[in-house]
Design a protein around this motif. Sequence first.
Motif, PDB file in Angstrom:
ATOM      1  N   VAL B 170       0.847  -1.204   0.000  1.00 44.40           N
ATOM      2  CA  VAL B 170       0.000   0.000   0.000  1.00 44.40           C
ATOM      3  C   VAL B 170       0.881   1.253   0.000  1.00 44.40           C
ATOM      4  CG1 VAL B 170      -1.692   1.329   1.327  1.00 44.40           C
ATOM      5  CG2 VAL B 170      -1.947  -1.162   1.114  1.00 44.40           C
ATOM      6  N   GLY B 171       1.945   1.218   0.812  1.00 43.86           N
ATOM      7  CA  GLY B 171       2.872   2.353   0.862  1.00 43.86           C
ATOM      8  C   GLY B 171       3.572   2.562  -0.470  1.00 43.86           C
ATOM      9  N   ALA B 172       3.938   1.467  -1.112  1.00 45.51           N
ATOM     10  CA  ALA B 172       4.661   1.571  -2.387  1.00 45.51           C
ATOM     11  C   ALA B 172       3.770   2.155  -3.481  1.00 45.51           C
ATOM     12  CB  ALA B 172       5.173   0.188  -2.800  1.00 45.51           C
ATOM     13  N   VAL B 173       2.515   1.757  -3.509  1.00 46.06           N
ATOM     14  CA  VAL B 173       1.611   2.242  -4.557  1.00 46.06           C
ATOM     15  C   VAL B 173       1.230   3.702  -4.339  1.00 46.06           C
ATOM     16  CG1 VAL B 173      -0.642   1.912  -5.656  1.00 46.06           C
ATOM     17  CG2 VAL B 173       0.713  -0.074  -4.989  1.00 46.06           C
ATOM     18  N   THR B 174       1.005   4.064  -3.074  1.00 46.11           N
ATOM     19  CA  THR B 174       0.535   5.426  -2.786  1.00 46.11           C
ATOM     20  C   THR B 174       1.684   6.405  -2.551  1.00 46.11           C
ATOM     21  OG1 THR B 174       0.419   4.880  -0.429  1.00 46.11           O
ATOM     22  CG2 THR B 174      -1.604   4.605  -1.710  1.00 46.11           C
TER      23      THR B 174
END
Lengths: 328, 328
Positions: B170-174
């Motif tokens: 989630v952190g990588a995508v956002t």
Amino acid sequence: MSSTLLAEVLRGSEVESRHTGAFAVADTEGRLVLWGGDPDRAIFPRSAIKAFQALPLLVSGAADTFGLSGAELALACASHIGAPEHIFVAASMLEKAGRGEKCLECGSHWPTSSSAARALAAAGRAPGPLHNNCSGKHAGFICTAVATGRDPSGYVSPEHTTMRDVTQAVGAVTGINLAGQTPAVDGCSIPTYKMPLRALAAGFARFGTGTCMPEGFAAASARLRRAVAENPVMIAGAGRFDTVVAEALGEAAFVKLGAEGVYCGALPALGLGFALKCDDGAARAAEVATAALLLHFLGPNEVLAGLAAPRLTNWNGVLVGGLKARLV
Amino acid sequence: MSSTLLAEVLRGSEVESRHTGAFAVADTEGRLVLWGGDPDRAIFPRSAIKAFQALPLLVSGAADTFGLSGAELALACASHIGAPEHIFVAASMLEKAGRGEKCLECGSHWPTSSSAARALAAAGRAPGPLHNNCSGKHAGFICTAVATGRDPSGYVSPEHTTMRDVTQAVGAVTGINLAGQTPAVDGCSIPTYKMPLRALAAGFARFGTGTCMPEGFAAASARLRRAVAENPVMIAGAGRFDTVVAEALGEAAFVKLGAEGVYCGALPALGLGFALKCDDGAARAAEVATAALLLHFLGPNEVLAGLAAPRLTNWNGVLVGGLKARLV
């Protein structure tokens, strides 16, 4: 549109959602003692004024003609959850008037209580108009029509004599001239009129005290308030806000939910009434705001404190947040 | 808190309720192309980012190890209504991982579809964790844990290795560093983190285009989007907003509801993503606002036009009002 913060929804310690709205607390002459947002905002009170709409049932003599019980009078003011006790009482009202379920013009829906709906489905049955949350109010209209020698057919129309009496009673209690207003249509097909919060609050102050009302209305109001206080499960259903408040406070308060985030009520000993509208129509916010108003005016009460700040738990029973009233 | 009007609820021709909120539409680099209210407001996206949370299921190789079908991948991104088809697919995912329903740590609730709940009750059954609207997502977590040689027990904890992978994805995508944030707890017991609307929108732009993401994420994102487009009933259920949009638009859009009035989505051909939060948490407003955004960017579409301005009828089928999107 002037609004004030009514309630916040917390997830953990963070505000996740928030609800704004307007409210008025007034005496019998419409003098404001507390308000937030625009106290003169016109709203659709919806089911919050069912008690006013039930007044002709008593004033006309219909309630005595048919020997209606306290539970039946309470159900005439109710938005019930469709549990078996509500269906039984609504059917009894119709039976006393010599009519059947088919006379109800409110339409059918599954009980608003999900457990009552599942129980009905598990019994292999489908809902009828008796399960409509408004069936008690409609049964009251039918009793009124029959007892006064009118054909109840078409009673949901604003032009039906019985509905005219209902509209006139609402106008008399709130002091609003509704004659010139083209009504919208409520969920149960009866007319619904826009009314200022302050006028609704004053109307409930009158309903709670019996003052400034036409002849017969004071006694009728007192009888309806007593009926609800003595039959709290009828006004909504087990565990529902209005029922819990009636169980906890008896005749010290009368509160009633309306669709789209409305609450109205009376505080008889203080000579006050209130009306509240959540801008977005959320019942959860209107409930916690109403509990906070009751606490503010009636003083500490454990049940009300719980209703003003309910905890939110998830499907594993873990505490994940809560609601907090923010209006007072 | 800066907000904009999202939607109005009309009764007759009068505004009865209104919903405010904030939204951001951004490209893969977070450049805003349209917004209302504060586009950098931090919100809990809740279930709106289930597709991001499902990425490790594919990137880890778990989906291939267990030969998960398109329906199963779609259900891993879903908030389903608990209809028999959803229960069947969630159970199949667990079976492929060699685990049973008892491994699910989401908790149990009656199907969110009232008709599915009544059907379950009529069959004399009670709900289990498979009926939880998040059971597909949780089955995906269990598949991921098992395929990567980890004990799935305790997978809902932010400290579990599989949940760490999910949070990292989630952190990588956002593009948000979530490591320093103490999460709140979601309805299904997994952690939920606050994220700015603009970052969520940019994340969905990346999810829709496959750009600016770690290796393997582009293919995984495309596969999830295709899975939902080809199995629209899995993402929510018959007649539900997300399913209706997926049926109408296929891969031209990806939209997902989150609790408390959140919607996020991707418009792949335009290279855009969006994130929207209704202040008061109402799904009805988030839905009509999302439909209006889709119409604004994708052009006229009969299904979307209906979703952006649904009609309200009462229990007798009488037209009593409607909802209107007001954000664009």
